[in-house]
Design a protein around this motif. Structure first.
Motif, PDB file in Angstrom:
ATOM      1  N   GLN A 118       2.476  11.244  -3.450  1.00 44.48           N
ATOM      2  CA  GLN A 118       1.716  12.331  -4.090  1.00 44.48           C
ATOM      3  C   GLN A 118       2.405  12.762  -5.378  1.00 44.48           C
ATOM      4  N   THR A 119       1.659  13.487  -6.220  1.00 46.79           N
ATOM      5  CA  THR A 119       2.270  14.072  -7.416  1.00 46.79           C
ATOM      6  C   THR A 119       3.525  14.860  -7.004  1.00 46.79           C
ATOM      7  N   ASP A 140      -2.070  15.889   4.081  1.00 48.46           N
ATOM      8  CA  ASP A 140      -2.776  14.717   4.612  1.00 48.46           C
ATOM      9  C   ASP A 140      -2.635  14.672   6.126  1.00 48.46           C
ATOM     10  N   ASP A 154       0.901  -1.165   0.000  1.00 49.43           N
ATOM     11  CA  ASP A 154       0.000   0.000   0.000  1.00 49.43           C
ATOM     12  C   ASP A 154       0.934   1.209   0.000  1.00 49.43           C
ATOM     13  N   THR A 155       1.029   1.867  -1.141  1.00 53.79           N
ATOM     14  CA  THR A 155       2.057   2.901  -1.314  1.00 53.79           C
ATOM     15  C   THR A 155       1.448   4.281  -1.146  1.00 53.79           C
TER      16      THR A 155
HETATM   17  O1  PRX Z   1      -4.392  11.964   0.113  1.00 57.86           O
HETATM   18  C1  PRX Z   1      -3.343  11.150  -0.347  1.00 57.86           C
HETATM   19  C2  PRX Z   1      -3.870  10.192  -1.393  1.00 57.86           C
HETATM   20  O2  PRX Z   1      -3.670  10.818  -2.634  1.00 57.86           O
HETATM   21  C3  PRX Z   1      -3.008  12.076  -2.465  1.00 57.86           C
HETATM   22  C4  PRX Z   1      -2.050  12.328  -3.609  1.00 57.86           C
HETATM   23  O3  PRX Z   1      -2.750  12.358  -4.797  1.00 57.86           O
HETATM   24  P1  PRX Z   1      -2.029  12.531  -6.198  1.00 57.86           P
HETATM   25  O4  PRX Z   1      -1.123  13.705  -6.140  1.00 57.86           O
HETATM   26  O5  PRX Z   1      -3.097  12.512  -7.218  1.00 57.86           O
HETATM   27  O6  PRX Z   1      -1.136  11.270  -6.351  1.00 57.86           O
HETATM   28  C5  PRX Z   1      -1.727  10.013  -6.441  1.00 57.86           C
HETATM   29  C6  PRX Z   1      -0.688   8.999  -6.811  1.00 57.86           C
HETATM   30  C7  PRX Z   1       0.530   9.025  -5.994  1.00 57.86           C
HETATM   31  C8  PRX Z   1      -2.333  11.956  -1.140  1.00 57.86           C
HETATM   32  O7  PRX Z   1      -2.048  13.217  -0.577  1.00 57.86           O
HETATM   33  N1  PRX Z   1      -3.139   8.923  -1.372  1.00 57.86           N
HETATM   34  C9  PRX Z   1      -2.279   8.465  -2.295  1.00 57.86           C
HETATM   35  N2  PRX Z   1      -1.846   7.235  -1.976  1.00 57.86           N
HETATM   36  C10 PRX Z   1      -2.442   6.906  -0.804  1.00 57.86           C
HETATM   37  C11 PRX Z   1      -3.265   7.987  -0.416  1.00 57.86           C
HETATM   38  N3  PRX Z   1      -3.984   7.963   0.723  1.00 57.86           N
HETATM   39  C12 PRX Z   1      -3.890   6.874   1.503  1.00 57.86           C
HETATM   40  N4  PRX Z   1      -3.124   5.812   1.193  1.00 57.86           N
HETATM   41  C13 PRX Z   1      -2.391   5.767   0.053  1.00 57.86           C
HETATM   42  N5  PRX Z   1      -1.661   4.688  -0.252  1.00 57.86           N
END
Ligand code: PRX
Length: 653
Positions: A423-424, A508, A419-420
């Motif tokens: 964020q962007t 987060d 479970d990774t």
């Molecule tokens: O809130 C967290 C959630 O997705 C956000 C980042 O989104 P984005 O920039 O679109 O990138 C998505 C791909 C990396 C984070 O701040 N998020 C992402 N992965 C998880 C997560 N929340 C919980 N568990 C995760 N594994």
């Protein structure tokens, strides 16, 4: 419960299940014990600069060596100062003198079922040719190329060709509107547009070129447009502006040495929606990003040379950038790339692909997993998934019961799940189990990767104790971090570095349990405040999803005179049966039993679908407005399906 005034977040979820990797998995893993992970983590923490500098020297090709690992003038970081490298060289040329020269780099399947394989040598030739095409169109270092293309190998070729000549790509997911493309093109001042005559989606053609034509009418900086032929439909070509990809490629030479670029040369910008206001162009640079994508790929997916690695994301998102293109290719892996929808022609398409290509590692999103659960086990049962050895998720928190389904049904109880969390902005994975080393707990992203130093603070900026939720920050720069927001340093400082001085604010909430495992609790803005208790959305949602009739749930706060906020939940149920008042009562009782009366929802609404972003995240912000009886306000350009909002509003009446 926490001290109410500090802004800590109360946790109501207790998850005690623990899944260590099997002896067989651990014994074959590159990092195969908790001690091996800890040793690596400690080495990185003791001296992050030295740790990354050593890896950068070993893992990347340097036309000129760097002289210093990090220059940190908060909030601006530069990594590998003075060095010259090229990301496309690291992804391609670096393998040509090795046995990987003839190894498949990209194995591709189109939605209609067509297939292509490109070896490293072939991919290199295509990238060189397209890099020469870019040059012939006047594109060089620093120019921005806007890419709006379907998930074809040419999308990856375009990205790598930009990297080869030092240009900056801005990939825009091929589901966005003309307006969204124009906004992004104008903000980026893009010079060239790449697109295709169309894209396949659930058996239908999306008219990408038509959308681009509309966007370019409002994108004055874009001078030319290259069009890939994919669906063979008729498109209007504007004389002098539009060129066919295949015609330009016919004349292009395959000889194009990679341009040595500075470590900090911008590799790409990628727009991500702020919760309000205009999208932000997240800026990533060359050497640091490349190293981070490569090493995190190898660590987290326990990379083995004969693996078939399938990341189901689109290259329009950061996951596609880092774990379809840059991470796997610089590691010399074979990536599978699929063009279309998971339910075309039927709901078993993913499992058919896993079986057909003998996929070993599958990396997908919770939204997809919840859809598979809803579609039913029959689609899975038809296929032989025994090739899988490792599973991953990204994008949202995964509810523990969805995790269990993934573990049992897809992983056959033998595959670890990574479970990774990232964020962007972070460029690559920040927290995740290393699958051979760290026992997993369903719903936890477990531990930080080497070189990542998390810190959870409350409103008073104090570190919170174990098992208390607070704002998740990162306390030290890392090579994959964003270098800024494109042409907006003030917004970059404001957004990520002001509220908690000296630390990167992720946006987060999280808590760390007594075993040092991290649990992401959702976005800071999504916290629900019930009578002074601050609750996380994911915990209420997970309690609902643990009921066997619930497929998906979203929890939000709505104003309440007595309690401050009351909990409203939106629920989709499995199967076709109509929800009843009895089920509503049952769900309320279920949540009460699972996590307590405090978190019991005041308002339960059934819905056929939840509003999601185009990358599959639930848009709680819109649900908050609906729960409060308001019009959904703010930016809705990332909403995937507008009809969902209308339906939710109808339910309200
Ligand atoms: O809130 C967290 C959630 O997705 C956000 C980042 O989104 P984005 O920039 O679109 O990138 C998505 C791909 C990396 C984070 O701040 N998020 C992402 N992965 C998880 C997560 N929340 C919980 N568990 C995760 N594994």
């Amino acid at each position: 419960m926490s001290d109410r005034s500090s802004g800590q977040i109360d946790t109501v979820m207790i998850e005690k299940r623990l899944f260590p990797p099997s002896d067989d998995f651990a014994s074959r893993a590159a990092i195969g014990s908790p001690e091996a992970y800890q040793a690596l983590y400690d080495a990185a923490q003791a001296d992050p600069e030295a740790f990354w500098a050593k890896l950068a020297k070993e893992e990347l090709h340097w036309f000129e060596p760097f002289t210093k690992a990090l220059e940190w003038e908060p909030p601006f970081a530069k990594w590998f100062i003075g060095g010259k490298t090229n990301v496309s060289y690291n992804c391609l040329d670096a393998h040509l003198q090795t046995e990987r020269r003839t190894k498949p780099a990209i194995v591709w399947e189109g939605e209609p079922g067509d297939e292509r394989t490109l070896t490293y040598e072939q991919l290199h030739a295509e990238v060189c040719k397209f890099a020469n095409v870019l040059r012939s169109l006047g594109i060089g270092q620093g120019d921005v190329v806007s890419i709006y293309m379907p998930m074809t190998p040419e999308l990856a070729i375009a990205m790598l060709a930009c990297a080869r000549v030092g240009a900056v790509h801005s990939v825009i997911f091929a589901g966005f509107s003309a307006e969204a493309i124009a906004d992004r093109n104008n903000d980026a001042q893009a010079k060239l547009q790449l697109t295709s005559d169309g894209a396949w989606r659930r058996g239908k053609v999306l008219p990408l070129k038509e959308t681009v034509d509309e966007a370019l009418a409002k994108s004055p900086t874009v001078e030319k447009c290259v069009v890939l032929r994919r669906v063979e439909n008729d498109v209007a070509m504007q004389e002098g502006r539009d060129f066919w990809w295949h015609e330009l490629m016919e004349q292009a030479s395959a000889d194009c040495p990679a341009e040595p670029v500075d470590s900090e040369n911008t590799l790409f910008i990628l727009y991500t929606s702020g919760s309000t206001g205009k999208p932000k162009g997240i800026r990533h640079t060359s050497a640091g990003y490349n190293l981070y994508a490569k090493k995190t790929f190898e660590w987290v997916f326990d990379y083995r040379d004969d693996d078939i690695f399938w990341c189901t994301a689109d290259c329009g998102w950061i996951t596609g950038h880092s774990y379809i293109v840059y991470g796997p290719l610089s590691a010399g892996a074979t990536v599978l790339m699929y063009e279309g929808a998971p339910n075309f022609p039927a709901e078993d398409r993913f499992w058919e692909i896993v079986e057909k290509y003998r996929v070993n590692v599958l990396y997908t999103a919770p939204t997809a997993i919840r859809a598979f659960i809803k579609w039913g086990d029959d689609h899975v049962d038809k296929h032989d998934l025994s090739s899988l050895r490792l599973l991953g998720t990204v994008g949202e928190g995964i509810n523990p019961e969805a995790w269990m389904w993934y573990h049992k049904k897809i992983g056959g109880e033998r595959c670890p799940i990574v479970d990774t969390w990232w964020q962007t902005e972070t460029g690559g994975i920040m927290m995740s189990p290393l699958p051979g080393a760290i026992p997993t707990k369903p719903g936890s992203c477990t531990k930080p990767l080497p070189g990542v130093i998390p810190s959870i603070v409350d409103e008073a900026l104090e570190e919170v104790p174990a098992d208390h939720g607070g704002m998740l920050c990162i306390a030290h720069p890392w090579p994959g971090m964003l270098r800024g927001i494109w042409r907006d340093d003030a917004r970059y400082s404001e957004q990520y570095w002001t509220k908690v001085p000296g630390k990167y604010l992720t946006g987060d909430n999280a808590r760390c349990d007594g075993d040092g495992y991290y649990w992401i609790m959702g976005r800071i803005d999504d916290v629900i405040n019930v009578s002074g208790h601050r609750l996380s959305t994911i915990e209420v949602e997970s309690a609902l999803v643990s009921h066997d009739r619930v497929a998906e749930a979203a929890a939000v706060g709505r104003p309440d005179e007595l309690k401050g906020q009351a909990i409203a939940v939106f629920v989709t149920i499995k199967g076709d049966a109509e929800p009843t008042e009895e089920l509503r009562q049952e769900l309320r009782a279920h949540v009460r039993k699972e996590i307590g009366a405090l978190a019991s929802p005041d308002d339960i609404r059934f819905t056929a679908a939840l509003p999601k972003t185009r990358s599959g995240k639930i848009m709680r912000r819109l649900l908050r407005d609906i729960a409060a009886g308001k019009e959904a306000a703010g930016d809705t350009s990332t909403l995937e399906d507008f009809s969902v909002l209308a339906k939710l509003r109808q339910n309200d009446e």
